[in-house]
Design an enzyme around this catalytic site. Structure first.
Site, PDB file in Angstrom:
ATOM      1  N   CYS A 188     -18.419 -10.326  26.503  1.00 29.21           N
ATOM      2  CA  CYS A 188     -18.252 -11.229  25.358  1.00 29.21           C
ATOM      3  C   CYS A 188     -17.107 -12.214  25.578  1.00 29.21           C
ATOM      4  O   CYS A 188     -17.226 -13.392  25.247  1.00 29.21           O
ATOM      5  CB  CYS A 188     -17.939 -10.436  24.091  1.00 29.21           C
ATOM      6  SG  CYS A 188     -18.872  -8.931  23.882  1.00 29.21           S
ATOM      7  N   ASP A 189     -15.983 -11.744  26.083  1.00 33.12           N
ATOM      8  CA  ASP A 189     -14.754 -12.545  26.063  1.00 33.12           C
ATOM      9  C   ASP A 189     -14.278 -13.005  27.437  1.00 33.12           C
ATOM     10  O   ASP A 189     -13.330 -13.789  27.521  1.00 33.12           O
ATOM     11  CB  ASP A 189     -13.618 -11.724  25.420  1.00 33.12           C
ATOM     12  CG  ASP A 189     -13.953 -11.316  24.000  1.00 33.12           C
ATOM     13  OD1 ASP A 189     -14.714 -12.047  23.351  1.00 33.12           O
ATOM     14  OD2 ASP A 189     -13.467 -10.265  23.544  1.00 33.12           O
ATOM     15  N   CYS A 210     -14.570  -6.039  25.282  1.00 29.92           N
ATOM     16  CA  CYS A 210     -15.898  -6.482  25.707  1.00 29.92           C
ATOM     17  C   CYS A 210     -15.773  -7.624  26.720  1.00 29.92           C
ATOM     18  O   CYS A 210     -15.577  -8.779  26.323  1.00 29.92           O
ATOM     19  CB  CYS A 210     -16.699  -6.919  24.474  1.00 29.92           C
ATOM     20  SG  CYS A 210     -18.385  -7.398  24.875  1.00 29.92           S
TER      21      CYS A 210
END
Ligand SMILES: Cc1cc2nc3c(=O)[nH]c(=O)nc-3n(C[C@H](O)[C@H](O)[C@H](O)COP(=O)(O)OP(=O)(O)OC[C@H]3O[C@@H](n4cnc5c(N)ncnc54)[C@H](O)[C@@H]3O)c2cc1C
Length: 320
Positions: free
Chosen positions: A140-141, A137
Protein backbone atom coordinates in the site's frame (compact mmCIF):
# COMPACT_ATOMS: atom_id res chain seq x y z
CA UNK A 1 -33.45 -15.62 27.31
CA UNK A 2 -31.63 -13.69 24.56
CA UNK A 3 -33.58 -11.62 22.07
CA UNK A 4 -34.29 -13.94 19.10
CA UNK A 5 -34.60 -12.95 15.42
CA UNK A 6 -34.84 -14.71 12.07
CA UNK A 7 -33.14 -13.60 8.88
CA UNK A 8 -31.99 -15.38 5.70
CA UNK A 9 -28.37 -14.26 5.84
CA UNK A 10 -26.21 -13.04 8.70
CA UNK A 11 -22.98 -11.29 7.78
CA UNK A 12 -20.43 -11.13 10.56
CA UNK A 13 -18.23 -8.05 10.23
CA UNK A 14 -18.95 -4.62 8.74
CA UNK A 15 -15.60 -4.06 7.11
CA UNK A 16 -15.44 -3.55 3.36
CA UNK A 17 -15.89 -7.31 2.75
CA UNK A 18 -19.00 -7.66 4.95
CA UNK A 19 -20.58 -4.49 3.54
CA UNK A 20 -19.93 -5.53 -0.06
CA UNK A 21 -21.41 -8.99 0.57
CA UNK A 22 -24.49 -7.35 2.09
CA UNK A 23 -25.02 -5.01 -0.87
CA UNK A 24 -24.80 -7.89 -3.35
CA UNK A 25 -27.03 -10.17 -1.25
CA UNK A 26 -29.66 -7.45 -0.89
CA UNK A 27 -29.63 -6.90 -4.65
CA UNK A 28 -30.28 -10.65 -5.08
CA UNK A 29 -33.37 -10.18 -2.91
CA UNK A 30 -31.94 -11.80 0.21
CA UNK A 31 -33.06 -10.69 3.67
CA UNK A 32 -29.72 -9.76 5.24
CA UNK A 33 -28.29 -8.19 8.38
CA UNK A 34 -24.72 -7.21 9.30
CA UNK A 35 -23.40 -7.67 12.84
CA UNK A 36 -20.20 -5.93 13.92
CA UNK A 37 -18.63 -5.80 17.35
CA UNK A 38 -17.36 -2.28 16.75
CA UNK A 39 -17.90 0.65 14.45
CA UNK A 40 -18.58 -0.25 10.82
CA UNK A 41 -15.49 0.18 8.66
CA UNK A 42 -13.01 -2.28 10.13
CA UNK A 43 -9.39 -1.77 9.20
CA UNK A 44 -10.26 1.00 6.74
CA UNK A 45 -10.74 3.27 9.73
CA UNK A 46 -6.98 2.99 10.42
CA UNK A 47 -5.73 3.53 6.87
CA UNK A 48 -4.45 7.06 6.30
CA UNK A 49 -4.70 6.95 2.52
CA UNK A 50 -5.56 4.40 -0.15
CA UNK A 51 -4.01 4.97 -3.55
CA UNK A 52 -4.49 1.55 -5.11
CA UNK A 53 -8.27 1.19 -5.09
CA UNK A 54 -9.52 1.81 -8.63
CA UNK A 55 -11.69 4.82 -9.22
CA UNK A 56 -9.92 7.23 -6.88
CA UNK A 57 -7.03 8.65 -8.93
CA UNK A 58 -6.20 11.20 -6.21
CA UNK A 59 -6.40 8.56 -3.48
CA UNK A 60 -8.94 8.43 -0.68
CA UNK A 61 -8.64 8.23 3.10
CA UNK A 62 -9.71 4.95 4.67
CA UNK A 63 -12.25 6.79 6.82
CA UNK A 64 -13.88 8.45 3.80
CA UNK A 65 -13.99 5.20 1.83
CA UNK A 66 -15.59 3.39 4.77
CA UNK A 67 -18.17 6.19 5.19
CA UNK A 68 -19.07 5.94 1.51
CA UNK A 69 -19.42 2.16 1.78
CA UNK A 70 -21.58 2.53 4.86
CA UNK A 71 -23.76 5.10 3.11
CA UNK A 72 -24.24 2.66 0.23
CA UNK A 73 -25.26 -0.09 2.68
CA UNK A 74 -27.75 2.26 4.33
CA UNK A 75 -29.15 3.31 0.95
CA UNK A 76 -30.16 -0.34 0.47
CA UNK A 77 -31.91 -0.32 3.83
CA UNK A 78 -29.52 -2.90 5.28
CA UNK A 79 -29.19 -2.86 9.06
CA UNK A 80 -25.73 -2.79 10.65
CA UNK A 81 -26.12 -3.82 14.27
CA UNK A 82 -23.40 -3.46 16.89
CA UNK A 83 -23.11 -6.95 18.38
CA UNK A 84 -20.17 -9.31 18.82
CA UNK A 85 -20.80 -12.78 17.45
CA UNK A 86 -19.58 -15.40 19.89
CA UNK A 87 -20.86 -18.71 18.51
CA UNK A 88 -22.36 -20.37 15.42
CA UNK A 89 -24.06 -23.76 15.68
CA UNK A 90 -26.10 -25.97 13.38
CA UNK A 91 -29.75 -26.59 14.19
CA UNK A 92 -31.69 -29.81 13.56
CA UNK A 93 -33.52 -28.24 10.61
CA UNK A 94 -30.21 -27.46 8.87
CA UNK A 95 -30.38 -23.80 9.77
CA UNK A 96 -27.70 -21.95 11.70
CA UNK A 97 -27.95 -20.30 15.08
CA UNK A 98 -25.69 -17.26 15.26
CA UNK A 99 -25.27 -16.14 18.86
CA UNK A 100 -24.12 -12.66 19.66
CA UNK A 101 -23.63 -10.77 22.87
CA UNK A 102 -27.16 -9.36 22.51
CA UNK A 103 -29.28 -11.78 20.49
CA UNK A 104 -29.80 -15.19 18.90
CA UNK A 105 -30.10 -15.08 15.12
CA UNK A 106 -31.73 -18.01 13.33
CA UNK A 107 -30.50 -17.97 9.76
CA UNK A 108 -30.14 -20.00 6.58
CA UNK A 109 -26.62 -18.85 5.72
CA UNK A 110 -23.71 -16.93 7.21
CA UNK A 111 -20.87 -14.94 5.63
CA UNK A 112 -17.94 -14.50 8.00
CA UNK A 113 -15.96 -11.34 7.21
CA UNK A 114 -14.27 -10.67 10.52
CA UNK A 115 -10.92 -9.49 9.11
CA UNK A 116 -7.59 -9.42 10.89
CA UNK A 117 -5.67 -7.22 13.26
CA UNK A 118 -2.10 -6.30 12.31
CA UNK A 119 0.41 -6.95 15.06
CA UNK A 120 2.19 -3.86 16.27
CA UNK A 121 5.64 -3.57 17.79
CA UNK A 122 4.34 -1.76 20.87
CA UNK A 123 7.38 0.50 21.13
CA UNK A 124 7.54 4.22 21.88
CA UNK A 125 6.95 6.40 18.82
CA UNK A 126 5.03 3.73 16.86
CA UNK A 127 1.56 5.09 17.55
CA UNK A 128 2.53 8.73 17.11
CA UNK A 129 4.23 8.15 13.74
CA UNK A 130 1.70 5.71 12.32
CA UNK A 131 0.92 6.86 8.78
CA UNK A 132 3.91 9.23 8.99
CA UNK A 133 6.60 6.73 8.18
CA UNK A 134 5.30 3.78 10.21
CA UNK A 135 3.41 1.43 7.91
CA UNK A 136 1.95 -2.06 8.16
CA UNK A 137 1.49 -2.52 4.43
CA UNK A 138 4.41 -2.34 1.96
CA UNK A 139 2.19 -2.90 -1.08
CA UNK A 140 0.00 0.00 0.00
CA UNK A 141 2.60 2.56 1.08
CA UNK A 142 5.91 1.45 -0.45
CA UNK A 143 5.80 3.90 -3.35
CA UNK A 144 5.81 6.82 -0.89
CA UNK A 145 9.41 5.88 -0.05
CA UNK A 146 10.79 5.69 -3.58
CA UNK A 147 14.56 6.25 -3.53
CA UNK A 148 14.68 6.38 0.28
CA UNK A 149 16.19 4.17 2.98
CA UNK A 150 13.67 2.12 4.92
CA UNK A 151 13.50 -0.79 7.35
CA UNK A 152 11.30 -3.86 7.41
CA UNK A 153 10.74 -5.55 10.78
CA UNK A 154 10.08 -9.30 10.82
CA UNK A 155 11.53 -12.57 9.64
CA UNK A 156 8.66 -14.51 8.10
CA UNK A 157 7.32 -14.69 4.57
CA UNK A 158 5.45 -11.38 4.85
CA UNK A 159 8.59 -9.53 5.95
CA UNK A 160 10.70 -11.20 3.25
CA UNK A 161 8.18 -10.35 0.55
CA UNK A 162 7.88 -6.77 1.79
CA UNK A 163 11.68 -6.38 1.77
CA UNK A 164 11.94 -7.78 -1.77
CA UNK A 165 9.14 -5.52 -2.95
CA UNK A 166 10.68 -2.43 -1.34
CA UNK A 167 14.17 -3.29 -2.61
CA UNK A 168 12.95 -2.53 -6.13
CA UNK A 169 11.63 0.88 -5.12
CA UNK A 170 13.91 2.10 -2.35
CA UNK A 171 17.54 3.12 -2.19
CA UNK A 172 18.22 0.61 0.59
CA UNK A 173 16.23 -1.76 2.79
CA UNK A 174 17.30 -2.97 6.23
CA UNK A 175 15.63 -6.16 7.36
CA UNK A 176 15.47 -6.19 11.15
CA UNK A 177 14.92 -9.60 12.71
CA UNK A 178 15.18 -10.64 16.33
CA UNK A 179 16.60 -14.08 15.46
CA UNK A 180 19.77 -15.09 13.60
CA UNK A 181 17.95 -16.54 10.59
CA UNK A 182 14.76 -16.09 8.65
CA UNK A 183 11.53 -18.00 9.25
CA UNK A 184 10.60 -17.33 5.62
CA UNK A 185 10.45 -20.12 3.01
CA UNK A 186 13.92 -21.22 1.91
CA UNK A 187 13.45 -20.09 -1.69
CA UNK A 188 12.28 -16.64 -0.65
CA UNK A 189 15.07 -16.42 1.93
CA UNK A 190 17.74 -17.22 -0.66
CA UNK A 191 16.43 -14.59 -3.04
CA UNK A 192 16.31 -12.06 -0.25
CA UNK A 193 19.84 -12.74 0.99
CA UNK A 194 21.13 -12.55 -2.58
CA UNK A 195 19.62 -9.10 -3.08
CA UNK A 196 22.38 -6.49 -2.78
CA UNK A 197 19.83 -3.82 -1.84
CA UNK A 198 18.75 -5.60 1.34
CA UNK A 199 20.90 -5.67 4.47
CA UNK A 200 19.71 -8.01 7.21
CA UNK A 201 20.29 -6.96 10.80
CA UNK A 202 20.16 -10.22 12.77
CA UNK A 203 19.48 -10.57 16.49
CA UNK A 204 18.14 -7.06 16.47
CA UNK A 205 14.98 -5.52 17.88
CA UNK A 206 13.45 -2.06 17.57
CA UNK A 207 13.41 -0.23 20.90
CA UNK A 208 12.00 3.08 19.72
CA UNK A 209 10.84 4.87 16.57
CA UNK A 210 12.13 8.43 16.61
CA UNK A 211 10.94 11.50 14.69
CA UNK A 212 9.26 14.86 15.24
CA UNK A 213 6.70 14.95 12.39
CA UNK A 214 7.85 11.87 10.45
CA UNK A 215 10.10 8.87 11.07
CA UNK A 216 13.75 9.92 11.22
CA UNK A 217 15.54 7.03 12.91
CA UNK A 218 15.16 3.81 14.84
CA UNK A 219 16.78 2.98 18.15
CA UNK A 220 17.87 -0.64 17.82
CA UNK A 221 19.23 -3.19 20.29
CA UNK A 222 21.32 -6.27 19.64
CA UNK A 223 19.73 -9.09 21.63
CA UNK A 224 23.08 -10.88 22.08
CA UNK A 225 25.21 -7.98 23.26
CA UNK A 226 22.52 -5.51 24.42
CA UNK A 227 24.37 -2.82 22.44
CA UNK A 228 22.08 -0.03 21.25
CA UNK A 229 22.50 2.23 18.23
CA UNK A 230 20.55 4.59 15.98
CA UNK A 231 19.63 3.72 12.39
CA UNK A 232 18.54 6.61 10.13
CA UNK A 233 15.51 5.62 8.00
CA UNK A 234 12.49 7.50 6.67
CA UNK A 235 10.13 4.54 6.79
CA UNK A 236 9.61 1.43 8.87
CA UNK A 237 7.39 -1.41 7.70
CA UNK A 238 6.13 -3.64 10.48
CA UNK A 239 5.56 -7.16 9.16
CA UNK A 240 5.36 -9.29 12.26
CA UNK A 241 2.09 -10.89 11.38
CA UNK A 242 -1.66 -10.53 11.45
CA UNK A 243 -3.93 -11.89 14.11
CA UNK A 244 -7.04 -13.72 12.94
CA UNK A 245 -9.36 -14.04 15.93
CA UNK A 246 -10.93 -17.35 15.02
CA UNK A 247 -10.61 -19.31 18.30
CA UNK A 248 -14.40 -19.24 18.60
CA UNK A 249 -14.69 -20.98 15.20
CA UNK A 250 -12.08 -23.70 15.82
CA UNK A 251 -14.60 -26.49 16.47
CA UNK A 252 -16.77 -25.54 13.52
CA UNK A 253 -14.57 -24.61 10.57
CA UNK A 254 -11.40 -25.82 8.92
CA UNK A 255 -8.73 -23.25 9.60
CA UNK A 256 -5.37 -22.71 7.99
CA UNK A 257 -2.97 -21.10 10.45
CA UNK A 258 -5.98 -19.39 12.02
CA UNK A 259 -7.46 -18.22 8.71
CA UNK A 260 -10.71 -19.71 7.40
CA UNK A 261 -10.19 -22.20 4.59
CA UNK A 262 -12.53 -21.73 1.61
CA UNK A 263 -12.82 -22.95 -1.93
CA UNK A 264 -12.99 -20.55 -4.88
CA UNK A 265 -16.72 -20.04 -4.28
CA UNK A 266 -15.88 -18.83 -0.74
CA UNK A 267 -17.53 -21.93 0.73
CA UNK A 268 -16.15 -23.23 4.00
CA UNK A 269 -16.31 -26.90 5.00
CA UNK A 270 -19.81 -26.23 6.46
CA UNK A 271 -22.78 -25.96 4.09
CA UNK A 272 -24.26 -22.47 4.24
CA UNK A 273 -21.22 -20.86 5.86
CA UNK A 274 -19.05 -18.68 3.65
CA UNK A 275 -16.04 -16.47 4.34
CA UNK A 276 -14.69 -13.35 2.65
CA UNK A 277 -11.92 -10.80 2.99
CA UNK A 278 -8.84 -10.80 5.16
CA UNK A 279 -10.08 -13.62 7.41
CA UNK A 280 -9.81 -16.05 4.50
CA UNK A 281 -6.70 -18.15 3.75
CA UNK A 282 -5.62 -15.97 0.88
CA UNK A 283 -2.30 -14.64 -0.39
CA UNK A 284 -3.07 -10.93 -0.68
CA UNK A 285 -5.09 -8.97 1.86
CA UNK A 286 -6.29 -5.74 0.27
CA UNK A 287 -9.51 -3.80 -0.29
CA UNK A 288 -9.70 -5.10 -3.87
CA UNK A 289 -9.42 -8.74 -2.78
CA UNK A 290 -11.89 -8.24 0.09
CA UNK A 291 -14.42 -6.76 -2.34
CA UNK A 292 -13.85 -9.58 -4.85
CA UNK A 293 -14.21 -12.30 -2.21
CA UNK A 294 -17.38 -10.68 -0.90
CA UNK A 295 -18.94 -10.51 -4.35
CA UNK A 296 -18.42 -14.26 -4.79
CA UNK A 297 -19.47 -15.10 -1.21
CA UNK A 298 -22.75 -13.20 -1.64
CA UNK A 299 -23.46 -15.01 -4.89
CA UNK A 300 -22.74 -18.41 -3.35
CA UNK A 301 -24.86 -17.58 -0.30
CA UNK A 302 -27.70 -16.48 -2.57
CA UNK A 303 -27.53 -19.73 -4.54
CA UNK A 304 -27.60 -21.69 -1.30
CA UNK A 305 -30.55 -19.71 0.09
CA UNK A 306 -32.47 -19.85 -3.20
CA UNK A 307 -32.23 -23.64 -3.24
CA UNK A 308 -33.52 -23.85 0.31
CA UNK A 309 -36.39 -21.54 -0.57
CA UNK A 310 -37.32 -24.15 -3.16
CA UNK A 311 -36.41 -21.91 -6.06
CA UNK A 312 -34.76 -23.68 -8.95
CA UNK A 313 -31.61 -21.67 -9.13
CA UNK A 314 -27.96 -22.24 -9.89
CA UNK A 315 -26.04 -25.34 -9.16
CA UNK A 316 -25.01 -25.04 -5.58
CA UNK A 317 -23.17 -28.14 -4.43
CA UNK A 318 -22.45 -29.03 -0.85
CA UNK A 319 -18.79 -28.63 0.07
CA UNK A 320 -16.95 -31.94 0.21
C1 LIG B 1 -2.47 0.27 8.19
C2 LIG B 1 -3.15 -0.42 7.03
C3 LIG B 1 -3.00 0.11 5.76
C4 LIG B 1 -3.64 -0.52 4.66
N1 LIG B 1 -3.54 0.06 3.43
C5 LIG B 1 -4.21 -0.48 2.38
C6 LIG B 1 -4.17 0.11 1.08
O1 LIG B 1 -3.52 1.14 0.86
N2 LIG B 1 -4.83 -0.51 0.08
C7 LIG B 1 -5.56 -1.66 0.28
O2 LIG B 1 -6.17 -2.15 -0.66
N3 LIG B 1 -5.61 -2.25 1.49
C8 LIG B 1 -4.95 -1.69 2.55
N4 LIG B 1 -5.01 -2.28 3.78
C9 LIG B 1 -5.74 -3.55 3.91
C10 LIG B 1 -7.26 -3.35 3.93
O3 LIG B 1 -7.60 -2.34 4.86
C11 LIG B 1 -7.92 -4.67 4.32
O4 LIG B 1 -7.49 -5.68 3.41
C12 LIG B 1 -9.45 -4.60 4.25
O5 LIG B 1 -9.94 -3.45 4.89
C13 LIG B 1 -10.02 -5.87 4.89
O6 LIG B 1 -11.41 -5.77 4.97
P1 LIG B 1 -12.26 -6.91 5.71
O7 LIG B 1 -13.67 -6.46 5.58
O8 LIG B 1 -11.86 -8.24 5.23
O9 LIG B 1 -11.82 -6.89 7.24
P2 LIG B 1 -11.81 -5.72 8.34
O10 LIG B 1 -11.68 -4.40 7.74
O11 LIG B 1 -10.78 -6.16 9.33
O12 LIG B 1 -13.28 -5.80 9.01
C14 LIG B 1 -13.64 -6.83 9.86
C15 LIG B 1 -14.77 -6.37 10.76
O13 LIG B 1 -15.24 -7.50 11.48
C16 LIG B 1 -15.55 -7.09 12.81
N5 LIG B 1 -15.50 -8.27 13.67
C17 LIG B 1 -14.42 -9.03 13.98
N6 LIG B 1 -14.77 -10.05 14.77
C18 LIG B 1 -16.12 -9.94 14.99
C19 LIG B 1 -17.08 -10.70 15.74
N7 LIG B 1 -16.74 -11.81 16.41
N8 LIG B 1 -18.37 -10.29 15.77
C20 LIG B 1 -18.74 -9.18 15.06
N9 LIG B 1 -17.88 -8.42 14.34
C21 LIG B 1 -16.58 -8.80 14.30
C22 LIG B 1 -14.51 -6.03 13.14
O14 LIG B 1 -14.95 -5.16 14.16
C23 LIG B 1 -14.35 -5.32 11.78
O15 LIG B 1 -15.21 -4.19 11.68
C24 LIG B 1 -4.41 -1.69 4.88
C25 LIG B 1 -4.55 -2.20 6.18
C26 LIG B 1 -3.95 -1.57 7.24
C27 LIG B 1 -4.14 -2.12 8.64
Amino acid sequence: MANSREVELVIVGAGVAGCTAAIYAKRYGVDVVILDKGIAGGQLLTVARIDNFPGFPEGISGVELSQRVRQQVENYGIEIIQQEVTNISRQDNGRWLVQSTEADWLTVAVVIATGVVRRSLNVPGEKKLRGRGVSYCAICDGFLFRGETVAVVGGGNAAAEDAMYLADICEKVYLIHRRDRLRADAYLGQRLLGNGNIEPLWNTVVQEIIGEEEVEQLRLRNTQTDAEWLLPVTGVFVAIGEIAHTDWLEDLLELDDGFIRTDMSMRTNQPGIFAAGDIRNTVVRQVTTAVGDATIAAYSAYQYIAQRRGEVYGEYQEPK
